[in-house]
Write a protein that holds these residues in place. Structure first.
Motif, PDB file in Angstrom:
ATOM      1  N   ASP A 117      43.265  17.572  57.596  1.00 11.15           N
ATOM      2  CA  ASP A 117      43.959  18.862  57.567  1.00 11.15           C
ATOM      3  C   ASP A 117      43.730  19.572  58.891  1.00 11.15           C
ATOM      4  O   ASP A 117      42.818  20.344  59.033  1.00 11.15           O
ATOM      5  CB  ASP A 117      43.457  19.716  56.401  1.00 11.15           C
ATOM      6  N   ASN A 118      44.527  19.251  59.865  1.00 12.02           N
ATOM      7  CA  ASN A 118      45.695  18.429  59.798  1.00 12.02           C
ATOM      8  C   ASN A 118      45.759  17.521  61.019  1.00 12.02           C
ATOM      9  O   ASN A 118      46.792  17.404  61.662  1.00 12.02           O
ATOM     10  CB  ASN A 118      46.944  19.311  59.678  1.00 12.02           C
ATOM     11  N   HIS A 146      50.926  21.584  61.482  1.00 10.07           N
ATOM     12  CA  HIS A 146      50.034  22.601  62.032  1.00 10.07           C
ATOM     13  C   HIS A 146      48.883  21.929  62.751  1.00 10.07           C
ATOM     14  O   HIS A 146      48.380  20.896  62.332  1.00 10.07           O
ATOM     15  CB  HIS A 146      49.574  23.611  60.986  1.00 10.07           C
ATOM     16  N   ASP A 198      51.355  17.528  56.044  1.00 13.78           N
ATOM     17  CA  ASP A 198      50.156  18.365  55.989  1.00 13.78           C
ATOM     18  C   ASP A 198      49.291  18.092  54.763  1.00 13.78           C
ATOM     19  O   ASP A 198      48.666  19.007  54.258  1.00 13.78           O
ATOM     20  CB  ASP A 198      50.604  19.851  56.005  1.00 13.78           C
ATOM     21  N   GLU A 250      48.205  28.315  60.850  1.00 14.92           N
ATOM     22  CA  GLU A 250      48.706  27.947  59.514  1.00 14.92           C
ATOM     23  C   GLU A 250      47.701  28.333  58.452  1.00 14.92           C
ATOM     24  O   GLU A 250      48.065  28.821  57.374  1.00 14.92           O
ATOM     25  CB  GLU A 250      48.990  26.439  59.462  1.00 14.92           C
ATOM     26  N   GLU A 251      46.434  28.103  58.744  1.00 14.79           N
ATOM     27  CA  GLU A 251      45.392  28.331  57.732  1.00 14.79           C
ATOM     28  C   GLU A 251      45.217  29.814  57.403  1.00 14.79           C
ATOM     29  O   GLU A 251      44.628  30.153  56.394  1.00 14.79           O
ATOM     30  CB  GLU A 251      44.053  27.730  58.186  1.00 14.79           C
ATOM     31  N   TYR A 269      42.147  14.240  48.494  1.00 10.26           N
ATOM     32  CA  TYR A 269      42.245  15.324  49.489  1.00 10.26           C
ATOM     33  C   TYR A 269      41.674  16.631  48.935  1.00 10.26           C
ATOM     34  O   TYR A 269      40.846  17.277  49.568  1.00 10.26           O
ATOM     35  CB  TYR A 269      43.723  15.469  49.835  1.00 10.26           C
TER      36      TYR A 269
HETATM   37 ZN   LIG Z   1      46.900  21.986  56.307  1.00  8.32          ZN
END
Ligand SMILES: [Zn+2]
Length: 527
Positions: free
Chosen positions: A320-321, A308, A382, A354-355, A454
């Protein structure tokens, strides 16, 4: 499990050359060239620098997102790879300007804060000055409603103040056991009390500022102030303000929020001055960037590189990302040089939305059924900057054999750190874009990276920045991905789609993850 042992077992299952016989340099000239170009002529660093520093974060349907898409298309065309933006619908357009938050009473100090994504700014970006007040501890909703008129022109603090912004691992290292335990107990009590305080208002603060934010806006609040500490040094999660129309919702750093909160709690008259620019630009066309190298022998079978491209915008969207994006972009650049006439069609999908719930990839799967039906393999990345160390067969037991054969041909330098190759694995139902394909039963694999903290430090935070990237790992990931794509494309067999038996955690029969409908505009977003 030791990866070497596992690979030997995998290779035996698949009838391939055992890994023990594999050394690097390999005798496969394509694998060798992928390695050489990826190591010696790497573009990972300059690509990342432009993407993160110059273009910046890529919140869906913002000008940065659009500029990023155009940059991707330009890069691909410079390298001789056909690419274009594939529009799939519209999304709520928004432009972030500056946010300045200052404490002006009882003393002057500039604070670390920013409006949330899709938050309104102050009127014309001009400064608004108002008292900071804490959401009151009311007995019930009726009392809350009686309090509401007093909120006009004030900034309302709607989150609990953390008793400490020092991470727990640091407490554990330095505090006495009893002191650490006492702090955690107090914090748990305070958390429960704050949740009760919110509940008694009759509103909620879920999904950004929730129904409470909207109610405060209706009552004329100057702003809604929150603080979503992630548990690390200096790190807050910055999500969105979904339902405020003209009142800014602002995240303040853990430390600054705590200070303003204590000033208010102790009647020391905190006054804030906030100036924030933001512009709503209406439903805006959005698209995925799709690059495609046509297959020469089996053009109707596909190998897909999946990442993404959109991000939250509290920082730069680095891990991210940005990292997954550059892994796929660099892998495509290498493949174009070493493998310009692939057997199967190679597609790189840089998904939007995507988010907000895998929106771009779901739309692509709906719009390009021939890719889903003809999918040989999809590789998605991702979860940040780390070395790829986990690959799962995603619940497709016979695909395990193909994965084993591919991995057995990858040099040990790239696989010696592997922690697991999940067999047969379980089908992931969400979390990232592979799920938009796997739900159709198509072989979509997730490339799992080492965490580098992360979850605490970079995922959706104000510290997801360029400096957090380990370029050695990203380079290695691009090389590994290019090799897997090449090997999947060349594979004489088609990856089988037999599904494993799915059970629930309780042990009863379960379901393969269902496909969600593609969302085409922000008004369909129910989240
Ligand atoms: Zn992501």
């Amino acid at each position: 499990m030791n990866a070497r042992i596992l690979f030997a077992a995998l290779a035996a299952v698949a009838g391939a050359t055992p890994l023990a016989a594999q050394t690097f340099p390999t005798d496969n000239p394509t694998i060798r060239r992928i390695w050489e170009i990826g190591q010696q002529q790497s573009q990972v660093y300059p690509l990342m620098q432009v993407l993160l520093d110059s273009i910046g974060p890529r919140l869906t349907a913002t000008p940065e997102h659009k500029a990023g898409n155009q940059w991707l298309v330009r890069k691909y065309s410079e390298w001789g790879i056909p690419a274009s933006e594939a529009n799939y619908g519209t999304w709520k357009g928004w432009r972030r300007g500056f946010t300045h938050v200052d404490l002006v009473q009882p003393r002057t100090r500039s604070l670390e804060g920013m409006i949330l994504a899709w938050s309104p700014g102050t009127a014309n970006g001009r400064p608004v000055t108002g008292q900071a007040v804490i959401l009151p501890d009311v007995a019930d909703s009726a009392e809350f409603v009686r309090w509401l008129p007093s909120v006009r022109g004030k900034f309302v603090l709607v989150d609990m103040a953390q008793p400490t912004c020092r991470p727990d691992d640091n407490w554990e290292q330095w505090a006495t056991d009893s002191s650490f335990e006492k702090m955690k107990a107090q914090r748990d009590t305070a958390r429960r009390a704050w949740a009760d305080r919110i509940r008694r208002t009759g509103y909620n603060i879920s999904l950004g500022t929730g129904t409470l934010g909207r109610r405060l806006e209706q009552a004329g609040a100057a702003g809604v102030i929150q603080s979503r500490w992630s548990g690390g040094w200096g790190v807050n999660r910055i999500f969105d303000s979904k339902n405020l129309q003209n009142t800014p919702s602002i995240d303040l750093s853990c430390e600054d929020y705590g200070m303003v909160f204590r000033l208010a709690q102790n009647n020391q008259g905190p006054v804030l001055r906030v100036a924030a620019e933001a512009q709503f630009t209406g439903e805006t066309p959005v698209g995925n960037v799709i690059a495609e190298i046509r297959g020469s022998e089996k053009p109707n079978e596909y190998v897909v590189l999946s990442s993404h491209f959109d991000s939250w915008d509290g920082a730069q969207g680095a891990t991210d990302n940005g990292t997954g994006t550059i892994v796929m972009l660099e892998a495509m650049r290498i493949l174009r040089q070493v493998y310009p006439n692939p057997k199967r069609t190679i597609i790189s999908g840089h998904w939007a939305g995507e988010e907000q719930g895998l929106i771009g990839s779901r739309a692509f799967a709906a719009d390009r059924p021939e890719v889903v039906n003809g999918l040989q393999a999809l590789f998605n990345q991702d979860n940040g900057t780390g070395r790829i160390v986990n690959i799962s067969a995603s619940g497709l037991p016979r695909a395990s054999g193909n994965l084993a054969v591919w991995l057995s041909q990858v040099p040990d330098q790239l696989t010696r750190f592997f922690q697991s190759v999940g067999l047969p694995g379980i089908p992931g139902g969400g979390g990232s874009d592979y799920a938009s394909f796997l739900c159709h039963g198509a072989p979509a694999f997730n490339l799992g990276a080492l965490s580098y903290d992360y979850g605490t430090y970079t995922w959706h935070t104000n510290r997801d920045t360029f400096d957090k990237i380990n370029f050695d790992d990203v380079r290695a990931n691009a090389i590994l991905t290019a090799m897997l794509v090449y090997l999947a494309s060349e594979d004489p067999t088609t990856v089988p789609r037999d599904r494993r038996v799915v059970t629930t955690p309780g042990g009863t029969p379960g379901q393969w993850p269902a496909c969600q409908p593609a969302i085409r505009r922000s008004s369909e977003w129910t989240r």
